[in-house]
Design an enzyme around this catalytic site. Structure first.
Site, PDB file in Angstrom:
ATOM      1  N   CYS A 148      11.874 -13.455  -1.297  1.00  0.00           N
ATOM      2  CA  CYS A 148      11.032 -14.032  -2.359  1.00  0.00           C
ATOM      3  C   CYS A 148      11.889 -14.705  -3.431  1.00  0.00           C
ATOM      4  O   CYS A 148      11.400 -15.546  -4.183  1.00  0.00           O
ATOM      5  CB  CYS A 148      10.118 -12.971  -2.968  1.00  0.00           C
ATOM      6  SG  CYS A 148      10.974 -11.501  -3.527  1.00  0.00           S
ATOM      7  N   ASN A 182       1.277   0.334   5.746  1.00  0.00           N
ATOM      8  CA  ASN A 182       1.822  -0.379   4.580  1.00  0.00           C
ATOM      9  C   ASN A 182       2.743  -1.476   5.090  1.00  0.00           C
ATOM     10  O   ASN A 182       3.666  -1.189   5.852  1.00  0.00           O
ATOM     11  CB  ASN A 182       2.592   0.606   3.685  1.00  0.00           C
ATOM     12  CG  ASN A 182       3.387  -0.086   2.581  1.00  0.00           C
ATOM     13  OD1 ASN A 182       4.445   0.389   2.188  1.00  0.00           O
ATOM     14  ND2 ASN A 182       2.899  -1.186   2.071  1.00  0.00           N
ATOM     15  N   GLY A 183       2.489  -2.698   4.661  1.00  0.00           N
ATOM     16  CA  GLY A 183       3.327  -3.831   5.086  1.00  0.00           C
ATOM     17  C   GLY A 183       2.465  -4.998   5.512  1.00  0.00           C
ATOM     18  O   GLY A 183       1.237  -4.977   5.347  1.00  0.00           O
ATOM     19  N   GLY A 224      -1.181   1.060  -4.902  1.00  0.00           N
ATOM     20  CA  GLY A 224      -2.428   0.362  -4.580  1.00  0.00           C
ATOM     21  C   GLY A 224      -3.587   0.979  -5.319  1.00  0.00           C
ATOM     22  O   GLY A 224      -3.774   2.199  -5.266  1.00  0.00           O
ATOM     23  N   CYS A 243       0.820  -1.212   0.000  1.00  0.00           N
ATOM     24  CA  CYS A 243       0.000   0.000   0.000  1.00  0.00           C
ATOM     25  C   CYS A 243       0.845   1.249   0.000  1.00  0.00           C
ATOM     26  O   CYS A 243       2.069   1.201   0.013  1.00  0.00           O
ATOM     27  CB  CYS A 243      -0.874   0.036   1.260  1.00  0.00           C
ATOM     28  SG  CYS A 243      -1.903  -1.412   1.460  1.00  0.00           S
ATOM     29  N   CYS A 255      16.019  -7.132   1.851  1.00  0.00           N
ATOM     30  CA  CYS A 255      15.341  -8.425   1.951  1.00  0.00           C
ATOM     31  C   CYS A 255      15.097  -8.941   0.539  1.00  0.00           C
ATOM     32  O   CYS A 255      14.499  -8.244  -0.284  1.00  0.00           O
ATOM     33  CB  CYS A 255      14.002  -8.273   2.681  1.00  0.00           C
ATOM     34  SG  CYS A 255      13.051  -9.819   2.699  1.00  0.00           S
ATOM     35  N   CYS A 294       6.042 -14.016  -0.081  1.00  0.00           N
ATOM     36  CA  CYS A 294       6.498 -12.880   0.727  1.00  0.00           C
ATOM     37  C   CYS A 294       5.549 -12.722   1.910  1.00  0.00           C
ATOM     38  O   CYS A 294       4.330 -12.745   1.739  1.00  0.00           O
ATOM     39  CB  CYS A 294       6.484 -11.603  -0.104  1.00  0.00           C
ATOM     40  SG  CYS A 294       6.830 -10.133   0.877  1.00  0.00           S
ATOM     41  N   SER A 309       7.209  -1.030 -16.363  1.00  0.00           N
ATOM     42  CA  SER A 309       8.100  -1.629 -15.369  1.00  0.00           C
ATOM     43  C   SER A 309       9.468  -2.016 -15.910  1.00  0.00           C
ATOM     44  O   SER A 309      10.417  -2.162 -15.142  1.00  0.00           O
ATOM     45  CB  SER A 309       7.414  -2.848 -14.748  1.00  0.00           C
ATOM     46  OG  SER A 309       6.989  -3.728 -15.765  1.00  0.00           O
ATOM     47  N   TYR A 332      10.511  -3.222  -8.870  1.00  0.00           N
ATOM     48  CA  TYR A 332       9.207  -3.042  -9.519  1.00  0.00           C
ATOM     49  C   TYR A 332       8.278  -2.056  -8.834  1.00  0.00           C
ATOM     50  O   TYR A 332       7.631  -1.242  -9.489  1.00  0.00           O
ATOM     51  CB  TYR A 332       8.490  -4.402  -9.593  1.00  0.00           C
ATOM     52  CG  TYR A 332       7.028  -4.312  -9.953  1.00  0.00           C
ATOM     53  CD1 TYR A 332       6.642  -4.138 -11.280  1.00  0.00           C
ATOM     54  CD2 TYR A 332       6.035  -4.380  -8.974  1.00  0.00           C
ATOM     55  CE1 TYR A 332       5.289  -4.039 -11.612  1.00  0.00           C
ATOM     56  CE2 TYR A 332       4.687  -4.282  -9.311  1.00  0.00           C
ATOM     57  CZ  TYR A 332       4.323  -4.112 -10.624  1.00  0.00           C
ATOM     58  OH  TYR A 332       3.003  -4.012 -10.960  1.00  0.00           O
ATOM     59  N   CYS A 377      12.889  -3.908   1.297  1.00  0.00           N
ATOM     60  CA  CYS A 377      12.432  -4.880   0.286  1.00  0.00           C
ATOM     61  C   CYS A 377      13.081  -4.545  -1.058  1.00  0.00           C
ATOM     62  O   CYS A 377      12.871  -3.461  -1.604  1.00  0.00           O
ATOM     63  CB  CYS A 377      10.914  -4.778   0.182  1.00  0.00           C
ATOM     64  SG  CYS A 377      10.223  -5.550  -1.274  1.00  0.00           S
ATOM     65  N   ASP A 425      11.868  -6.990 -19.034  1.00  0.00           N
ATOM     66  CA  ASP A 425      10.796  -6.727 -18.062  1.00  0.00           C
ATOM     67  C   ASP A 425      11.372  -6.934 -16.659  1.00  0.00           C
ATOM     68  O   ASP A 425      12.462  -7.490 -16.504  1.00  0.00           O
ATOM     69  CB  ASP A 425       9.580  -7.625 -18.300  1.00  0.00           C
ATOM     70  CG  ASP A 425       8.292  -7.041 -17.693  1.00  0.00           C
ATOM     71  OD1 ASP A 425       8.357  -5.950 -17.090  1.00  0.00           O
ATOM     72  OD2 ASP A 425       7.225  -7.671 -17.813  1.00  0.00           O
ATOM     73  N   ASP A 426      10.621  -6.483 -15.661  1.00  0.00           N
ATOM     74  CA  ASP A 426      11.163  -6.566 -14.292  1.00  0.00           C
ATOM     75  C   ASP A 426      11.025  -7.948 -13.682  1.00  0.00           C
ATOM     76  O   ASP A 426      11.831  -8.342 -12.851  1.00  0.00           O
ATOM     77  CB  ASP A 426      10.471  -5.541 -13.387  1.00  0.00           C
ATOM     78  CG  ASP A 426       9.024  -5.913 -13.178  1.00  0.00           C
ATOM     79  OD1 ASP A 426       8.211  -5.678 -14.089  1.00  0.00           O
ATOM     80  OD2 ASP A 426       8.710  -6.495 -12.127  1.00  0.00           O
TER      81      ASP A 426
HETATM   82  P1  AMP Z   1       2.985 -12.861 -15.054  1.00  0.00           P
HETATM   83  O1  AMP Z   1       2.185 -12.640 -16.274  1.00  0.00           O
HETATM   84  O2  AMP Z   1       2.173 -13.586 -14.002  1.00  0.00           O
HETATM   85  O3  AMP Z   1       4.302 -13.527 -15.309  1.00  0.00           O
HETATM   86  O4  AMP Z   1       3.274 -11.438 -14.423  1.00  0.00           O
HETATM   87  C1  AMP Z   1       4.405 -10.690 -14.808  1.00  0.00           C
HETATM   88  C2  AMP Z   1       4.087  -9.229 -14.843  1.00  0.00           C
HETATM   89  O5  AMP Z   1       3.476  -8.814 -13.617  1.00  0.00           O
HETATM   90  C3  AMP Z   1       5.348  -8.394 -15.019  1.00  0.00           C
HETATM   91  O6  AMP Z   1       5.171  -7.583 -16.162  1.00  0.00           O
HETATM   92  C4  AMP Z   1       5.464  -7.557 -13.761  1.00  0.00           C
HETATM   93  O7  AMP Z   1       5.768  -6.214 -14.071  1.00  0.00           O
HETATM   94  C5  AMP Z   1       4.118  -7.657 -13.093  1.00  0.00           C
HETATM   95  N1  AMP Z   1       4.242  -7.859 -11.627  1.00  0.00           N
HETATM   96  C6  AMP Z   1       5.210  -8.450 -10.945  1.00  0.00           C
HETATM   97  N2  AMP Z   1       4.974  -8.465  -9.632  1.00  0.00           N
HETATM   98  C7  AMP Z   1       3.797  -7.850  -9.456  1.00  0.00           C
HETATM   99  C8  AMP Z   1       3.014  -7.525  -8.311  1.00  0.00           C
HETATM  100  N3  AMP Z   1       3.401  -7.834  -7.072  1.00  0.00           N
HETATM  101  N4  AMP Z   1       1.841  -6.900  -8.529  1.00  0.00           N
HETATM  102  C9  AMP Z   1       1.431  -6.623  -9.765  1.00  0.00           C
HETATM  103  N5  AMP Z   1       2.147  -6.862 -10.877  1.00  0.00           N
HETATM  104  C10 AMP Z   1       3.311  -7.477 -10.734  1.00  0.00           C
END
Ligand code: AMP
Length: 485
Positions: free
Chosen positions: A455, A110-111, A35, A7, A452, A397, A300, A259, A253, A360-361
């Site tokens: 994950c 938040n947490g 959020g 959050c 941390c 997490c 991202s 991200y 974190c 991507d992240d």
């Molecule tokens: P997926 O399609 O399930 O592999 O989701 C990957 C995508 O979700 C990536 O483009 C990330 O930027 C995004 N993502 C990663 N972690 C989160 C998160 N905690 N909440 C929302 N989006 C996320």
């Protein structure tokens, strides 16, 4: 289906009676990325609280009518909430308000507490009645119980922090004080700034301070409590309580940098954008590839893509365009439609016949990456080399990041070459877990470098809950019965 408190929190204390509600609104707007499920603002006018909260984005919950209904005041607290499926109901919206003869309080959090279930069980068995399913109410109960034993709200919070374990960045408002606190590990960010008129502002991220015209003062230290109170018409006093500081290792974190946070924020002295550029550079070193162009997945992956391009000297290009008007919470379309296509599209002229490095992240289930590879190949790209600026997600997490349950994490079931095949990429490379330190730049002293990464590596800095009981209030009776059989 567990409840995560990924959050954003915001607080303001002014030295005059002013439009603090509007200020909180703009602060929350800047924190919307933290959020999108719900939000709320509580204004303190002369010791009385006026609030509005609901499910939805800040712009949906606060139309001009709702905003104008909030009176002027001396303080305000705001919250944006990210709740996954089960916990997404109106009663979980924050800030939480507590009416108790020992003092009124509004609380934004938040947490995630790692001992929430134990604490809640104890409280319930001693007669406490909970209205929500979130950890925040547990925190409010613990603080209020301590308040009965000691005089001031800051003493109560100091005592409560002995009991609370896990991740919490808090903003609290009493009739006379604005208080913020960060857990002793400092899992989640929290900082404060000052406005030209002497008002103080507290926020999850520095981007929210800038949005309201406050100058960043500093991050709240892990374990620190800050108490702001109005002394006279023109003076706000700030007191720092450090009883819980330096007791635990710093554990910000790492996913905030990868991200979660906004790239223009600076967390614990490290620019989020620069951290991501470093991760991209590192990726280029450990997973080089012969290609014509580097493109990032908006938003991202963009910063890391710049880093990959700078290091590899492969030109950076804009190959994917994101529809700006789609937030993360748009109405889920018909199953026959590809959600990724509604959000993102490829520029054919840029990607046609090219060997592309796609950054991507993270990969969670693998759905997004697979669809993106497909999208780019349909647009004529010759090869797609996927590079991820985080290691594979392997563990849940307990500190507030929404990571899917282990069985849904693609990296738990497949090797990297298998994942590459599943998503249709010509090659795939993740940032190795031992290279995560690159995100923290060259801040390798004891004080700054702790983070941390549980994950990714399963090394949890605190005890973790036995069994995942976080969602037990959200389960239908049929499931509860089954789990008891
Ligand atoms: P997926 O399609 O399930 O592999 O989701 C990957 C995508 O979700 C990536 O483009 C990330 O930027 C995004 N993502 C990663 N972690 C989160 C998160 N905690 N909440 C929302 N989006 C996320």
């Amino acid at each position: 289906m567990s409840i995560h408190e990924e959050c954003g929190v915001f607080g303001v204390i002014s030295n005059s009676t002013t439009d603090v509600g509007h200020l909180a609104y703009y602060g929350l707007y800047a924190l919307q990325h933290r959020g999108q499920e719900g939000c709320g603002i509580v204004v303190n006018h002369d010791g009385l609280f006026y609030s509005h909260k609901d499910l939805g984005l800040v712009s949906e919950v606060f139309g001009s009518e709702e905003l104008n209904k909030l009176p002027s005041g001396e303080m305000a607290v705001g919250h944006v909430r990210y709740g996954t499926t089960g916990g997404n109901n109106r009663s979980n919206c924050q800030p939480i308000e507590v009416n108790h003869q020992k003092g009124r309080m509004a609380l934004a959090h938040n947490g995630n507490l790692s001992n929430a279930a134990i604490l809640r069980d104890e409280l319930e068995l001693s007669g406490a009645i909970f209205h929500t399913t979130s950890d925040t109410e547990t925190i409010a109960y613990i603080i209020t119980k301590e308040r009965i034993k000691c005089g001031s709200i800051e003493d109560a919070l100091t005592n409560a922090m002995e009991i609370l374990k896990g991740a919490y960045s808090l903003v609290l408002m009493s009739p006379q004080k604005l208080i913020c606190a960060r857990d002793p590990h400092g899992f989640r960010p929290l900082c404060f700034g000052k406005m030209k008129d002497g008002s103080f502002v507290v926020a999850s991220e520095s981007c929210a301070l800038h949005a309201v015209g406050a100058e960043f003062v500093r991050d709240v230290d892990p374990g620190e409590i800050l108490v702001f109170s109005r002394q006279s018409e023109n003076e706000i006093k700030m007191q720092s309580i450090k009883r819980h500081c330096y007791k635990e290792e710093r554990k910000i974190c790492i996913f905030e940098y990868i991200y979660f946070a906004r790239p223009d924020s600076v967390i614990d002295g490290i620019s989020v954008h620069s951290a991501r550029v470093s991760a991209g550079r590192e990726l280029a070193k450990v997973h080089p590839v012969d290609a014509d162009m580097v493109i990032g997945v908006p938003d991202s992956g963009l910063d890391a893509a710049i880093g990959y391009s700078l290091e590899s000297r492969i030109p950076y290009g804009i190959g994917l365009i994101k529809n700006k008007y789609i937030g993360r919470t748009f109405i889920a379309p018909d199953n026959r439609l590809d959600q990724v296509k509604i959000k993102l599209s490829a520029i054919e002229d840029v990607v046609r016949d090219k060997k592309i490095v796609l950054i991507d992240d993270s990969i969670v289930r693998g759905t997004t990456s697979g669809r993106l590879v497909n999208l780019l190949k349909e647009a004529g790209a010759k090869e797609i080399h996927m590079r991820i600026s985080a290691p594979p997600f392997l563990h849940p997490c307990y500190y507030g990041t929404d990571i899917d349950s282990e069985e849904h994490l693609i990296a738990n079931k497949h090797t990297v070459p298998e994942i590459a095949k599943i998503i249709g990429a010509d090659s795939l490379g993740y940032l190795p877990v031992e290279n995560l330190g690159c995100l923290m730049q060259d801040r390798y002293d004891d004080y700054f470098s702790g983070y941390c990464s549980a994950c990714f590596d399963g090394r949890y800095p605190t005890e973790i809950p036995a069994g995942n009981s976080k969602d037990r209030f959200e389960r239908p009776l049929s499931e509860v019965k089954k789990s008891k059989e």
